[in-house]
Design an enzyme around this catalytic site. Structure first.
Site: not given
Length: 184
Positions: A84, A114, A141, A164, A179
């Site tokens: 989208n 990084h 979104g 993550t 979670r």
């Protein structure tokens, strides 16, 4: 001696401050500019220059404008994959988005990490880790998917989640960091 592009592709530390990589990013910006500025009826599902740049786009794959990617050639879309408006994919490593998977507005996928040391960041050091999203997943979104994450088939990532770690098939994750929650 390996080029910075070769190191990036191999998942090794490389410097993004490199003329060859910059030229590849310029080519991607040109293709993205065309995609984002063509009238929708002329653009079709994916603008011609962007479609030619992508690593692959299955039948019926669609990218709404505006869109941004770093290189394009590392982005592979399955049949009917839908991105989208406002999606950003920093594809320093392969990003595979499965068949029938939908990304909501403003989803961000980051393959680069990084350097942890300031001197390494000043030198432009980063490492690229692939992201894989299985078939029929739904990414809400403004979700953010970090480097090296795999999201399983049929999984749901809630709007605004920051992913993550890996998400199993058919799981639902929400929050920051994301979670697992029970499906309704």
């Amino acid at each position: 001696m390996k080029s910075e592009r070769m190191k990036m592709a191999a998942g090794e530390w490389y410097t993004c401050i490199d003329p060859e990589l910059e030229e590849l990013r310029v080519a991607a910006r040109d293709a993205v500019f065309e995609h984002n500025n063509l009238p929708p009826r002329r653009r079709g599902d994916i603008g011609p220059a962007l479609a030619a740049l992508l690593g692959g786009a299955g039948e019926g794959a669609r990218i709404e404008a505006p869109f941004h990617c770093a290189y394009g050639f590392n982005l592979l879309l399955g049949d009917r994959a839908f991105l989208n408006a406002g999606c950003t994919i920093l594809d320093t490593a392969p990003v595979r988005i499965g068949k029938g998977t939908m990304l909501g507005p403003n989803v961000q996928i980051y393959c680069a990490e990084h350097h942890r040391e300031a001197a390494g960041r000043r030198a432009g050091l980063e490492i690229a880790k692939a992201v894989t999203i299985g078939d029929d997943a739904w990414i809400g979104g403004s979700a953010v998917i970090l480097a090296g994450v795999s999201i399983g088939e049929g999984a749901i990532v809630g709007a605004g989640a920051v992913v993550t770690r890996d998400v199993p098939a058919n799981a639902t994750v929400v929050g920051n960091p994301a979670r697992a929650v029970a499906r309704r």
